[in-house]
Design a protein around this motif. Structure first.
Motif, PDB file in Angstrom:
ATOM      1  N   GLY A  89       0.795  -1.225   0.000  1.00  0.00           N
ATOM      2  CA  GLY A  89       0.000   0.000   0.000  1.00  0.00           C
ATOM      3  C   GLY A  89       0.823   1.268   0.000  1.00  0.00           C
ATOM      4  N   GLY A  90       2.027   1.202  -0.585  1.00  0.00           N
ATOM      5  CA  GLY A  90       2.885   2.382  -0.661  1.00  0.00           C
ATOM      6  C   GLY A  90       4.019   2.315   0.341  1.00  0.00           C
ATOM      7  N   PHE A  91       5.097   3.016   0.025  1.00  0.00           N
ATOM      8  CA  PHE A  91       6.297   3.001   0.865  1.00  0.00           C
ATOM      9  C   PHE A  91       6.314   4.110   1.915  1.00  0.00           C
ATOM     10  N   GLY A  92       5.273   4.903   1.965  1.00  0.00           N
ATOM     11  CA  GLY A  92       5.234   5.954   2.970  1.00  0.00           C
ATOM     12  C   GLY A  92       5.047   5.411   4.376  1.00  0.00           C
ATOM     13  N   VAL A  93       5.252   6.270   5.354  1.00  0.00           N
ATOM     14  CA  VAL A  93       5.083   5.880   6.757  1.00  0.00           C
ATOM     15  C   VAL A  93       3.611   5.987   7.125  1.00  0.00           C
ATOM     16  N   PRO A  94       3.000   4.904   7.641  1.00  0.00           N
ATOM     17  CA  PRO A  94       1.602   5.006   8.076  1.00  0.00           C
ATOM     18  C   PRO A  94       1.432   6.155   9.069  1.00  0.00           C
ATOM     19  N   PRO A  95       0.431   6.999   8.890  1.00  0.00           N
ATOM     20  CA  PRO A  95       0.305   8.204   9.729  1.00  0.00           C
ATOM     21  C   PRO A  95       0.115   7.924  11.206  1.00  0.00           C
ATOM     22  N   THR A  96      -0.324   6.710  11.542  1.00  0.00           N
ATOM     23  CA  THR A  96      -0.566   6.389  12.961  1.00  0.00           C
ATOM     24  C   THR A  96       0.669   5.801  13.636  1.00  0.00           C
ATOM     25  N   ALA A 100       4.296   3.142  20.116  1.00  0.00           N
ATOM     26  CA  ALA A 100       3.509   1.981  20.546  1.00  0.00           C
ATOM     27  C   ALA A 100       3.318   0.947  19.440  1.00  0.00           C
ATOM     28  N   ASN A 101       3.411   1.375  18.189  1.00  0.00           N
ATOM     29  CA  ASN A 101       3.063   0.414  17.127  1.00  0.00           C
ATOM     30  C   ASN A 101       4.032   0.399  15.948  1.00  0.00           C
ATOM     31  N   TRP A 102       5.249   0.916  16.131  1.00  0.00           N
ATOM     32  CA  TRP A 102       6.204   0.880  15.033  1.00  0.00           C
ATOM     33  C   TRP A 102       6.562  -0.551  14.643  1.00  0.00           C
ATOM     34  N   ALA A 103       6.688  -1.451  15.638  1.00  0.00           N
ATOM     35  CA  ALA A 103       7.120  -2.822  15.351  1.00  0.00           C
ATOM     36  C   ALA A 103       6.096  -3.583  14.502  1.00  0.00           C
ATOM     37  N   PRO A 104       4.786  -3.551  14.845  1.00  0.00           N
ATOM     38  CA  PRO A 104       3.815  -4.212  13.968  1.00  0.00           C
ATOM     39  C   PRO A 104       3.792  -3.612  12.559  1.00  0.00           C
TER      40      PRO A 104
END
Length: 244
Positions: A89-96, A100-104
């Motif tokens: 779904g794209g190489f950008g960083v998910p905005p959320t 707490a959730n970088w690893a998942p």
């Protein structure tokens, strides 16, 4: 008509046909065909002649778009990572993404790359042989760095972490060895005299996995185990860095 005039008349359609052939080819079309050829027949079958035959053109027409075999190899890796980009779904960083959730988020990004590379099992060989990644692979890595940075890590920790993750960041791993077939009892007995600890481990864990791409080990399970182990360790370092 003189023989020279007849020769020129005969040459003109040939040159026009060559120009038409080059026009209807495109770099992307050549590379997409090269990927399909490697998927179907294996990387060894990806020759200029085989590629030209699949395209229904003369080999010289391919050189107009890609100058040599190395350019084709680099190009098909770029096609594969364009597929990775679509897969995740794209190489950008998910905005959320945060601490707490970088690893998942990173885990899913890497497993998405792995799903694509399993569809193109020849790609890791090219990446190992050719070295420097192309623009699409670089943007994949840039997204990985962005996810870790959004998780609150210093660039120093990210740098060390990328070295630890290694080729897993691209979706594959260079295994210690090819597992081959599960060891037979007689082989284990023979091995016990040379390497008793290894033999005891193999006797305990050996199993037959017909779906494995390597041998009797479940390589998807082992890939995820290694990835999770690394992510858990990086998270501990991230948390310690945040406390300092």
């Amino acid at each position: 008509m003189s023989s020279r005039s007849a020769e020129r008349a005969g040459a003109q359609p040939t040159r026009r046909a060559a120009r038409t052939e080059r026009t209807r080819l495109s770099r992307d079309g050549v590379l997409q065909t090269a990927v399909r050829l490697a998927d179907r027949d294996g990387l060894d079958a990806l020759t200029m002649r085989a590629l030209a035959d699949d395209l229904g053109v003369e080999a010289m027409s391919i050189y107009h778009h890609l100058p040599n075999k190395n350019a084709i190899l680099d190009g098909v890796v770029e096609v594969v990572f364009a597929e990775v980009e679509s897969e995740v779904g794209g190489f950008g960083v998910p905005p959320t993404t945060d601490a707490a959730n970088w690893a998942p988020a990173l885990r899913e990004r890497i497993l998405g790359a792995r799903r694509v590379l399993l569809r193109h099992p020849w790609a890791p060989w090219i990446m190992n042989a050719r070295g420097a990644p192309g623009p699409n692979a670089m943007r994949h890595i840039d997204g990985v760095v962005g996810i870790m940075r959004a998780g609150g890590m210093s660039f120093d920790l990210i740098h060390h972490s990328l070295h630890a993750i290694g080729s897993r960041v691209y979706g594959y791993v260079q295994e210690l060895s090819d597992d081959g077939d599960a060891p037979a009892p007689a082989q284990l007995e023979q091995l016990a005299g040379l390497a008793p600890n290894l033999a005891a481990m193999l006797a305990e864990v050996a199993h037959d996995d017909p779906d494995s791409t390597l041998g009797w080990c479940d390589d998807q399970t082992e890939f995820e185990f290694g990835l999770d182990l690394l992510l858990e360790g990086i998270e501990r370092r991230r948390a310690a860095e945040a406390r300092d």
